[in-house]
Design an enzyme around this catalytic site. Structure first.
Site, PDB file in Angstrom:
ATOM      1  N   ARG A  73       0.823  -1.081  -0.099  1.00 56.75           N
ATOM      2  CA  ARG A  73      -0.036  -0.068   0.168  1.00 56.75           C
ATOM      3  C   ARG A  73       0.900   1.304   0.006  1.00 56.75           C
ATOM      4  NH1 ARG A  73      -3.784   2.616   4.868  1.00 56.75           N
ATOM      5  NH2 ARG A  73      -4.892   4.009   3.485  1.00 56.75           N
ATOM      6  N   HIS A  74       0.507   2.446  -0.394  1.00 61.70           N
ATOM      7  CA  HIS A  74       1.302   3.586  -0.496  1.00 61.70           C
ATOM      8  C   HIS A  74       1.374   4.061   0.950  1.00 61.70           C
ATOM      9  CE1 HIS A  74      -2.506   5.802   0.929  1.00 61.70           C
ATOM     10  NE2 HIS A  74      -3.225   5.010   0.044  1.00 61.70           N
ATOM     11  N   GLY A  75       2.408   4.939   1.054  1.00 57.66           N
ATOM     12  CA  GLY A  75       2.687   5.290   2.514  1.00 57.66           C
ATOM     13  C   GLY A  75       1.697   6.161   3.096  1.00 57.66           C
TER      14      GLY A  75
END
Length: 467
Positions: A73-75
């Site tokens: 997942r994106h940060g």
């Protein structure tokens, strides 16, 4: 897509690429542990929940890693546009009223935090949803740790045939990929890396976007009579609202929207500024945070978790991709990494059969589910990731092992010995994802509904013609 890499705000740098109680004695500022940081649902900072950097779970005796597959997942990101538009006014009003309330039960240190809080005026809708500096570091540091753990596998410079990357078409996932590439190959190295572009119909990383059944279920599980709705109507949740309101000095109950405004900004702000203190987290006690977390878990559990019957099928293309890459004994690429969003990771974990509770989450079993396996805070915090690693072993009976990791912690299955799974058993258990029928099964609930709708339309047409 913006190509600006760093925009500095005041304090935030955005990077492209039991029943609740008032607990009057609690003081967030003086709490050295602050365990509630690990219970912020999908807005939890990755550093709070990830596994140990020195974990030996990655080591398998008499084996060497030969393939690495990652779904990340994106940060940590900024708020979305709708929150940026209304949160400043809402929070400013709440802060001023809390400070003016004569009956506030908050400790002086927490009130001081609120008194000095200001909304960053540079945080505008121009950067809604953008990756922050903390989010960049989450992915960059993850890559650095994985490179250290699997030195032989990750060794050497970037080569397109050895490394395969792909992301969804959003600023935060593009930037997350770039941060990960920097962690592997050095600062600015992402400019020399060639990822795969997102296809028009991305059933690998966004299968739920193309499934009407998922959309229908999403509406249903948030509506009247849903487990989340019943929980919000429960005596426990209503008492929690009353306790929060009383602790802040209000002679009346705050609305759920007001409480969620404070809760949302607490979580985001804490993820942006770890290890500093978010003033808005000080308005809640630890138990109140647990109740708010459970409310969100009830939604995610029935939306993309084990409570949604179609969840595992929706991840069919993702599972098939993992199995295809793990099944290649020596072929390239040897490193595969995808950058995506929380939903597909939750769907994928269901397909794996990971962390399934013996009993479902319900509106009436909060106490019984305190130690539940499904916890969105631990499943999908910011920068959440699932890694599958293939090991070649000196074992005549079982020469290939697979280990699965969630947020750098080994995933345990009852059919694997200490998390080390025989490849033959992995193939047997996930055969339905490798039989080339994903287009048929990935949205099977929707297909069935579609057939019903077509049949109903034909009946109406026949009836009309006969008339």
């Amino acid at each position: 897509m913006s190509h600006v890499l760093v925009i500095t705000l005041i304090g935030v740098r955005i990077l492209s690429g039991a029943a609740a109680s008032v607990d009057e004695a609690y003081c967030y500022s003086l709490d050295d542990n602050r365990t509630q940081w690990g219970h912020f649902a999908t807005r939890t900072g990755y550093e709070v929940v990830r596994g140990s950097s020195s974990s030996r779970d990655y080591f398998v005796a008499d084996c060497i890693p030969t393939k690495y597959w990652l779904l990340a997942r994106h940060g940590t990101r900024l708020h979305g546009a709708k929150y940026i538009n209304f949160l400043p006014q809402s929070l400013n009003k709440l802060r001023d009223t809390i400070l003016a309330n004569n009956d506030s039960r908050m400790c002086p240190d927490d009130l001081a935090l609120l008194r000095h809080w200001r909304w960053d005026s540079n945080m505008t809708t121009d950067y809604e949803g953008f990756l922050t500096e903390s989010g960049w570091n989450e992915l960059k540091n993850l890559a650095t740790r994985e490179k250290t753990r699997f030195g032989a596998l990750f060794h050497g410079p970037y080569r397109k045939d050895r490394f395969h990357f792909r992301y969804t078409n959003t600023q935060r996932t593009v930037a997350s990929f770039r941060a990960f590439a920097e962690g592997l190959f050095g600062d600015g190295a992402y400019a020399r890396v060639h990822p795969e572009g997102e296809p028009t119909r991305d059933t690998l990383l966004k299968p739920h976007f193309f499934c009407p059944d998922y959309d229908e279920n999403k509406r249903k599980i948030r509506g009247p009579g849903s487990e989340q709705d019943k929980f919000m109507q429960s005596a426990l949740f209503q008492q929690t609202i009353a306790d929060i309101s009383t602790r802040l000095g209000f002679p009346y109950n705050l609305t759920l929207d007001q409480i969620e405004d404070m809760w949302d900004h607490c979580r985001f702000e804490q993820a942006w500024y770890l290890p500093q203190l978010s003033p808005w987290c000080s308005v809640f006690t630890k138990e109140q945070i647990n109740v708010l977390e459970y409310k969100e878990d009830l939604r995610y559990y029935y939306q993309s978790g084990h409570g949604y019957a179609g969840a595992g099928d929706l991840a069919c293309f993702t599972m098939a991709d993992m199995m295809r890459h793990l099944g290649q004994a020596g072929g390239e690429p040897s490193i595969i990494a995808y950058f995506c969003h929380e939903s597909i990771i939750q769907l994928f974990l269901v397909a794996l059969g990971a962390k399934k509770d013996p009993n479902p989450l319900r509106s009436d079993n909060y106490e019984a589910m305190r130690n539940r396996q499904f916890r969105s805070s631990e499943w999908t915090p910011f920068a959440a990731n699932v890694a599958a690693v293939r090991y070649q072993c000196n074992d005549v009976v079982s020469p290939v092992k697979i280990k699965f990791f969630l947020n750098e912690k080994v995933l345990m299955f009852d059919w694997c010995e200490r998390g080390s799974c025989d490849w033959d058993e992995v193939q047997r258990r996930f055969r339905r994802f490798t039989e080339g029928k994903c287009e048929e099964i990935y949205c099977s609930g929707s297909s069935a509904q579609g057939r019903k709708e077509v049949a109903f339309t034909l009946i109406l047409l026949v009836f009309t013609i006969r008339r």
